[in-house]
Design an enzyme around this catalytic site. Sequence first.
Site, PDB file in Angstrom:
ATOM      1  N   GLY A  80      48.109  23.985  -2.423  1.00 30.51           N
ATOM      2  CA  GLY A  80      48.214  24.430  -3.801  1.00 30.51           C
ATOM      3  C   GLY A  80      47.015  23.988  -4.601  1.00 30.51           C
ATOM      4  N   GLY A  82      45.707  22.956  -8.913  1.00 28.48           N
ATOM      5  CA  GLY A  82      46.023  22.701 -10.302  1.00 28.48           C
ATOM      6  C   GLY A  82      44.811  22.981 -11.150  1.00 28.48           C
ATOM      7  N   GLY A  83      44.815  22.467 -12.373  1.00 29.48           N
ATOM      8  CA  GLY A  83      43.735  22.752 -13.285  1.00 29.48           C
ATOM      9  C   GLY A  83      42.385  22.284 -12.786  1.00 29.48           C
ATOM     10  N   ALA A  85      42.044  20.438  -9.451  1.00 30.92           N
ATOM     11  CA  ALA A  85      42.112  19.911  -8.089  1.00 30.92           C
ATOM     12  C   ALA A  85      42.748  20.926  -7.157  1.00 30.92           C
ATOM     13  CB  ALA A  85      42.900  18.606  -8.059  1.00 30.92           C
ATOM     14  N   VAL A  87      44.699  21.002  -3.233  1.00 28.52           N
ATOM     15  CA  VAL A  87      45.418  20.105  -2.340  1.00 28.52           C
ATOM     16  C   VAL A  87      45.604  20.764  -0.986  1.00 28.52           C
ATOM     17  CG1 VAL A  87      47.467  18.656  -2.052  1.00 28.52           C
ATOM     18  CG2 VAL A  87      46.660  19.204  -4.345  1.00 28.52           C
ATOM     19  N   LYS A 102      43.790  15.549  -1.885  1.00 36.42           N
ATOM     20  CA  LYS A 102      43.558  16.123  -3.209  1.00 36.42           C
ATOM     21  C   LYS A 102      42.062  16.078  -3.490  1.00 36.42           C
ATOM     22  CE  LYS A 102      44.724  15.089  -8.066  1.00 36.42           C
ATOM     23  NZ  LYS A 102      45.551  14.200  -8.923  1.00 36.42           N
ATOM     24  N   ASP A 194      51.950   9.963 -18.815  1.00 35.03           N
ATOM     25  CA  ASP A 194      52.070  11.423 -18.689  1.00 35.03           C
ATOM     26  C   ASP A 194      53.330  11.777 -17.902  1.00 35.03           C
ATOM     27  OD1 ASP A 194      51.273  14.027 -19.202  1.00 35.03           O
ATOM     28  OD2 ASP A 194      49.981  14.166 -17.442  1.00 35.03           O
TER      29      ASP A 194
END
Length: 343
Positions: A80, A82-83, A85, A87, A102, A194
């Site tokens: 997958g 993300g903004g 990174a 993985v 990652k 977070d």
Amino acid sequence: MTDEEHDSGVAYLNPAEGAVAPPPVAPPPSRDSRGSGPARTLLLGSSEHPVDEPRGHPVVRGLIPGQVVAGRYQVERWLGSGGSAMVHEVIELTTGAHLALKVLAVPGADASQIARFRQEVEHARALDHPNIVRVYDVGVDGDRHFLTTELLVGMDLKRRLMGTRPTLAEALRWLTHAAAALEHAHGRGVLHRDVKPGNLFLTKPGILKLMDFGLAKSSHVAGVTAQGAVLGTPEYMAPEQISGAHPVTPATDLYSLGVVAYELLTGQLPFRHPQPVPLMFLHVQQPPVPPRTLTPSLPEPFERVVLKLMQKHPEQRYPGAAALRSDLARLWPLALPPKATSR
């Protein structure tokens, strides 16, 4: 980043879904949408992108199956993105262990981004708990900055909340696991900063794990936050994170967990606004609608816990995660179905 992407960048592996080929080109995050959604991490007061950021769609150099990173991690498949990174599932060649790798995927990442990425490992190395994702290593391979974590099988809570409403027992179990994780982290001087559904992972056996310590602050790791920066995710940020009226403490993480609890128990966020700054100030200025107004069947003691977690002043919340866990333990008789009467 869409809701289908795993915003934390830590391993996401849903066994019910096949692996998807990684996109060859990743468009840069929109400046208009930065920080304005439940999956966004907001960074104000410092530069999230370098001034000389290349225009257009930069090509992110993905990894391919069979490729070896840093001479020891063989890529199995893409998991997958993300903004900032990507993985992959990898095999550590020295041990044969399956891990998640990652990789910081932002072209031309600035020094503060790289430092936050690397300090995730430094924060997490102080922690060893079944409800916290295990982070193992950090390194550089050419121009790639990477870290490795345990490979998690399941889905994050954000994705789970897109499905059916959790039962009271499920919500209570997940909140108890999250409280235990925070109790362990806070006891070792680490604040997460977070806490949100995207950073709470539900493993296939039903264990919740707190992950992504990229914004964490601890007593034993030097921080990299620029002066005046506001770090967090607007939907889940505590008032003191926004206003600076109080220092960030363990109570800050508990407030964010209170927002998660509100969402678990009502199916809604306590505050919503299309723009991040007005949304943040709702946390500072406006009390949440009591959860039982939205979910009348919710037992009143559950509502009391949520509203205590979401007090505007940190000193009015729980004194620590251990006290929260004690109150959560008392809720189990209300969460379990009544035993059938014997005939």
